[in-house]
Design an enzyme around this catalytic site. Structure first.
Site, short mmCIF file in Angstrom:
data_model
loop_
_atom_site.label_atom_id
_atom_site.label_comp_id
_atom_site.label_asym_id
_atom_site.label_seq_id
_atom_site.Cartn_x
_atom_site.Cartn_y
_atom_site.Cartn_z
N HIS A 50 -0.23 31.48 41.11
CA HIS A 50 -0.86 30.21 40.95
C HIS A 50 -0.05 29.41 39.94
O HIS A 50 0.54 30.05 39.00
CB HIS A 50 -2.23 30.73 40.14
CG HIS A 50 -3.40 30.71 41.23
ND1 HIS A 50 -4.64 30.75 40.97
CD2 HIS A 50 -3.34 30.74 42.33
CE1 HIS A 50 -5.38 30.75 41.84
NE2 HIS A 50 -4.63 30.97 42.85
N TYR B 29 -11.73 25.14 36.71
CA TYR B 29 -12.84 25.33 35.40
C TYR B 29 -13.60 24.00 35.29
O TYR B 29 -12.80 23.01 35.21
CB TYR B 29 -11.85 25.55 34.28
CG TYR B 29 -11.23 27.06 34.15
CD1 TYR B 29 -11.81 27.73 33.24
CD2 TYR B 29 -10.17 27.15 34.73
CE1 TYR B 29 -11.23 29.09 33.11
CE2 TYR B 29 -9.49 28.63 34.72
CZ TYR B 29 -10.08 29.47 33.78
OH TYR B 29 -9.39 30.60 33.64
N PRO C 245 -14.12 36.20 28.97
CA PRO C 245 -13.37 36.12 29.90
C PRO C 245 -12.85 34.63 30.24
O PRO C 245 -11.80 34.27 31.02
CB PRO C 245 -14.00 36.58 31.01
CG PRO C 245 -15.31 36.29 30.69
CD PRO C 245 -15.66 36.32 29.24
N LYS D 89 -7.69 36.90 29.51
CA LYS D 89 -6.80 37.57 28.36
C LYS D 89 -6.85 38.96 28.59
O LYS D 89 -6.27 39.62 27.99
CB LYS D 89 -6.92 37.00 27.01
CG LYS D 89 -6.40 35.59 26.87
CD LYS D 89 -4.79 35.48 27.20
CE LYS D 89 -4.17 34.07 27.35
NZ LYS D 89 -3.63 33.97 28.56
N TYR E 26 -2.24 29.99 28.33
CA TYR E 26 -2.79 30.70 29.67
C TYR E 26 -1.72 31.58 30.29
O TYR E 26 -2.09 32.65 30.96
CB TYR E 26 -3.21 29.62 30.69
CG TYR E 26 -4.22 29.85 31.72
CD1 TYR E 26 -5.64 29.73 31.43
CD2 TYR E 26 -3.92 30.74 32.92
CE1 TYR E 26 -6.43 29.94 32.42
CE2 TYR E 26 -4.63 30.98 33.76
CZ TYR E 26 -5.96 30.92 33.59
OH TYR E 26 -7.05 31.25 34.56
#
Length: 409
Positions: free
Chosen positions: A72, A201, A311, A315, A403
């Protein structure tokens, strides 16, 4: 039994540590309270940072991951019916993440350990860690109906929040930092291709939602080993909804779940959510937790035994990898140079990364979830933060760098 490093727990942290030590020529024994089948189907994280991917490759555990995992290069943020893509490589100098479930990482590492590594004992319940302050710590455990003792030079507790390792640290020698959140995640696995080729998200007035995915071996009968270079259409959908703390997953019907997901992912364009059979439901509690220090004598804590993150920032697994990489490097350094400098710095080194991950995971959680008692002012602040994030390259780069992963060590 006698070994250099006694590892409690055969999750990804314990298994990777055993592999790293084996590659370095250091013997270790892994004790796991569950059976192999349980470990290989235990559902947890599914996003691997760039650094985690690099470590698994270097350890010889990357062949199937590279063949089956899905790279991704970004995520999509949704709010106020808008869509915004965060481009990781463009913002970080080429870094990305990989969708590859923890269950698959464990399968790969178990196979390597059983074929090439030291003892890996399933259904071996660790009962206590003794003598952590001595130069010969011991792990008492029960295996095949009898108690035994594993004598070690070092013990590494990779046995999670409820394990015995953390309990061996005297209360007066530790400090705990924690926060619980008044909501959880209702997670579902659905036998339908993902509705988007990257993670989505969504911040919505009704609550947070996440669109993710898993390789087909998680949700379908044929093993992922049978397919090479899987396209996203071959994956199954993994989706999450913010729900009140203490929610019973079975209280939500499949239709209610799909209807709510549609509401929270709504956009002003023609994007649609694919529906399909839901094969699994569960609710995950949300909390932040850090145990300091992460070392007591010759007992070292790693992964969930030392820290837990919500979550939202993906991480947890990656933090555990950072811990065991740090320990393996430190022990190898001591073997090669005679210096315990890196081992002595283990806790401090790990905690720098841990607290950055805690900060990022907290920020993502409060940015995207709606608190039960949120005021209109707080709602508008959330939207203002999202507007800033999606209009400022500097703010966007900060998210992308966090991220895709903080450096180990």
């Amino acid at each position: 039994m006698r070994t250099t490093v006694g590892i409690i727990g055969a999750g990804p942290a314990g298994l990777l540590l055993a592999r790293l030590l084996h590659v370095a020529g250091i013997d270790a024994v892994v004790l796991e309270s569950r059976d192999r089948a349980y470990v290989e189907r235990r559902q947890r994280a599914g996003i691997l940072e760039q650094g985690t991917v690099d470590v698994l490759r270097a350890a010889g555990a990357g062949e199937r991951m590279d063949r089956v995992g899905l790279r991704h290069d970004g995520i999509e943020l949704r709010y106020a019916r808008r869509r915004h893509r965060v481009d990781f490589p463009a913002l970080t100098g080429g870094k990305s993440v990989l969708v590859y479930a923890q269950t698959e990482v464990c399968k790969d590492l178990i196979a390597l350990q059983l074929e090439q590594g030291g003892p890996l004992l399933f259904e071996a319940e660790a009962l206590a860690v003794e003598g952590a302050e001595s130069d010969r710590p011991r792990v008492r455990f029960r295996h095949e109906g009898r108690e035994d003792v594993l004598e070690c030079d070092y013990v590494v507790g990779c046995d999670g929040f409820w394990g015995v390792a953390r309990k061996a640290v005297p209360a007066g020698a530790a400090r705990v930092f924690e926060r619980t959140y008044p909501f959880g995640w209702l997670g579902v696995l659905a036998d339908v291709p993902p509705s988007h080729d990257e993670l989505v998200y969504a911040r919505h007035d009704r609550g947070f939602a996440l669109l993710s995915m898993r390789p087909p071996s998680v949700g379908r009968r044929h093993p992922s080993e049978e397919v090479a270079s899987l396209p996203v259409e071959s994956f199954v959908s993994r989706l999450y909804l913010q729900v009140p703390e203490g929610t019973d997953a079975e209280a939500w019907s499949d239709e209610q779940i799909w209807d709510e997901l549609e509401r929270r992912f709504e956009t002003d364009d023609d994007w649609t959510l694919r529906r399909g059979p839901i094969t699994r439901k569960s609710v995950t509690a949300m909390r932040s937790f850090v145990h300091e220090p992460m070392r007591h004598g010759r007992l070292f804590l790693a992964g969930d035994a030392a820290h837990i993150v919500p979550p939202t920032g993906a991480k947890g697994l990656n933090l555990a990898v950072g811990d065991v990489v740090t320990f393996a490097r430190a022990l190898t350094h001591q073997r090669e140079t005679g210096s315990a400098e890196l081992l002595d710095a283990y806790s401090e080194t790990c905690l720098r990364r841990v607290w950055q991950a805690e900060r990022f995971s907290y920020d993502m959680t409060v940015l995207l979830h709606r608190a039960p008692d949120a005021t209109p002012f707080e709602d508008r602040l959330q939207l203002a933060r999202l507007e800033r994030l999606t209009s400022s390259r500097a703010a966007e780069a900060d998210l992308a760098e966090a991220y895709t992963g903080f450096a180990f060590g």
